[in-house]
Scaffold this active site. Structure first.
Site, PDB file in Angstrom:
ATOM      1  CD  GLU A 184       0.591 -78.386  40.101  1.00 29.79           C
ATOM      2  OE1 GLU A 184      -0.569 -78.321  40.561  1.00 29.79           O
ATOM      3  OE2 GLU A 184       1.044 -77.580  39.266  1.00 29.79           O
TER       4      GLU A 184
ATOM      5  CG  ASP B 244      -4.804 -77.110  40.928  1.00 25.43           C
ATOM      6  OD1 ASP B 244      -4.946 -75.875  40.920  1.00 25.43           O
ATOM      7  OD2 ASP B 244      -3.781 -77.665  40.519  1.00 25.43           O
TER       8      ASP B 244
ATOM      9  CG  HIS C 194       0.919 -75.678  35.079  1.00 22.13           C
ATOM     10  ND1 HIS C 194      -0.455 -75.822  34.968  1.00 22.13           N
ATOM     11  CD2 HIS C 194       1.142 -75.234  36.339  1.00 22.13           C
ATOM     12  CE1 HIS C 194      -1.027 -75.467  36.110  1.00 22.13           C
ATOM     13  NE2 HIS C 194      -0.081 -75.112  36.961  1.00 22.13           N
TER      14      HIS C 194
ATOM     15  CG  HIS D  86      -2.912 -79.127  36.347  1.00 27.49           C
ATOM     16  ND1 HIS D  86      -1.549 -79.261  36.157  1.00 27.49           N
ATOM     17  CD2 HIS D  86      -3.071 -78.334  37.438  1.00 27.49           C
ATOM     18  CE1 HIS D  86      -0.919 -78.577  37.080  1.00 27.49           C
ATOM     19  NE2 HIS D  86      -1.815 -78.004  37.884  1.00 27.49           N
TER      20      HIS D  86
END
Length: 273
Positions: free
Chosen positions: A134, A8, A115, A104
Site C-alpha cells: 500500500e 490507515d 499485509h 503498515h
C-alpha cells in the site's frame, strides 16, 4: 498550502493486534480514539507550517473509523465506502503535500499487522519489478499527480519501506515491530508530539515528488487461483501464471479497487488469518 491526509489504522500509535483494528474487536473502539488523535497531531503540524486547508481520508477497512466529534475542526473528513479511489480518495494535483498516517508494511514483511490490502489473499504485489504494498502504490500514485509525500507514520518497518522508495520523505516510527502482532510502543504523548513536529518541519521543507515512470505495470500474486481466473475478464488484465495477474495501470487505484471487489466476491477469508 493545501495538505491531504490518508489515514490507515494498523500503524497507529498503540495498535498491535487484529482485535485493535477490526470491528467488533474488543479494543477497536479505543483504537478509533488513538487513530483520531494521531491524525489530529498531523493536522496541528500542518497548520503550524502554514496550511490553509487539510482534507483527511479515512482509508482503513470500513473507512468509518475516525471520530468526527474528536477530529480537529479545521480538517475536512471523507468517511465511508465504496470510494472509487479508495485510500487516496480526494487527492488531486491541487494539493501541495500528502501525509500517510498510521500506515503498515507490505505482505511478507515482519511488521506489525503487515499485509497488502487483503490480508491473507494477496501474497505479493510488484510495481514494474519492485515489490510493493500500500505504501509504494500510494507514493507512485501521488507522484503521478505531482503531489509529494511529505510524512509517513507507522512502525519501523513501514518507515523503512517508504524510505526505500523515497529517502526524502520524513518518517515517524510510533512503535518498533517485535513480530506481526507485537511491538515495543513509543509512549503516546511522545509519539503524537513527534508526529506534530515532524509534519511541521517536513511541510516547511517540501521537495518535489519523485517523477513517475512513463510506464508502470502492476502485478498481483493471489493465494487462490480462482481470483486471477475471474480478473482476466477485465479488459487489459492478463494472467502471468495461475495465481498472478498483470496489466498496465493508467488509473492504478481505480482498477485495483475493482480487483479487491472481485476477490471479495470469490473468496471468504477474513483479514489477518
Amino acid at each position: 498550502m493545501k495538505v491531504y491526509v490518508s489515514a490507515d489504522m494498523e500503524g497507529v500509535t498503540g495498535v498491535v493486534d487484529a482485535e485493535d483494528v477490526q470491528p467488533p474487536g474488543r479494543d477497536y473502539e479505543r483504537s478509533r480514539v488513538l487513530m483520531t488523535e494521531d491524525v489530529n497531531a498531523a493536522v496541528r503540524g500542518a497548520y503550524a507550517a502554514g496550511a490553509t486547508g487539510v482534507l483527511v481520508n479515512d482509508a482503513h477497512g470500513p473507512m468509518r473509523n475516525l471520530l468526527p466529534d474528536l477530529l480537529d475542526p479545521r480538517a475536512r473528513l471523507i468517511k465511508g465506502r465504496p470510494k472509487p479511489m479508495g485510500m487516496i480518495e480526494g487527492l488531486t494535483p491541487e494539493y501541495d503535500a500528502a501525509l500517510c498516517i498510521g500506515y503498515h508494511s507490505r505482505a511478507g514483511v515482519l511488521g506489525v499487522l503487515s499485509h497488502s490490502f487483503m490480508g491473507h489473499e494477496i501474497e505479493d504485489i510488484w510495481l514494474d519489478d519492485q515489490l510493493t504494498g500500500e505504501i509504494g502504490l500510494f507514493h507512485a500514485t501521488a507522484a503521478a499527480y505531482g503531489v509529494p509525500v511529505a510524512v509517513l507514520t507507522g512502525d519501523d518497518t513501514a518507515c523503512d519501506e517508504l524510505k526505500s522508495w523515497d529517502p526524502t520523505v520524513s518518517t515517524v516510527p510510533v512503535k518498533f515491530a517485535k513480530d506481526r502482532f507485537a511491538a515495543e510502543l513509543v509512549p503516546v504523548d511522545q509519539a503524537r508530539a513527534a508526529i506534530e513536529s515532524t509534519t511541521t518541519a517536513a511541510l516547511a521543507n517540501l521537495t518535489p515528488p519523485t517523477q513517475p515512470r512513463t510506464s508502470q505495470t502492476l502485478s498481483v500474486r493471489w493465494q487462490s487461483a480462482s481470483v486471477p481466473s475471474h480478473l482476466t475478464a477485465i479488459p487489459g488484465v492478463t494472467r502471468r501464471d495461475d495465481r498472478t495477474v498483470t496489466g498496465d495501470m493508467l488509473h492504478l487505484y481505480r482498477l485495483f479497487n475493482l480487483f479487491l471487489r472481485v476477490c471479495t466476491a470469490v473468496t471468504s477469508n477474513p483479514p489477518y488469518c
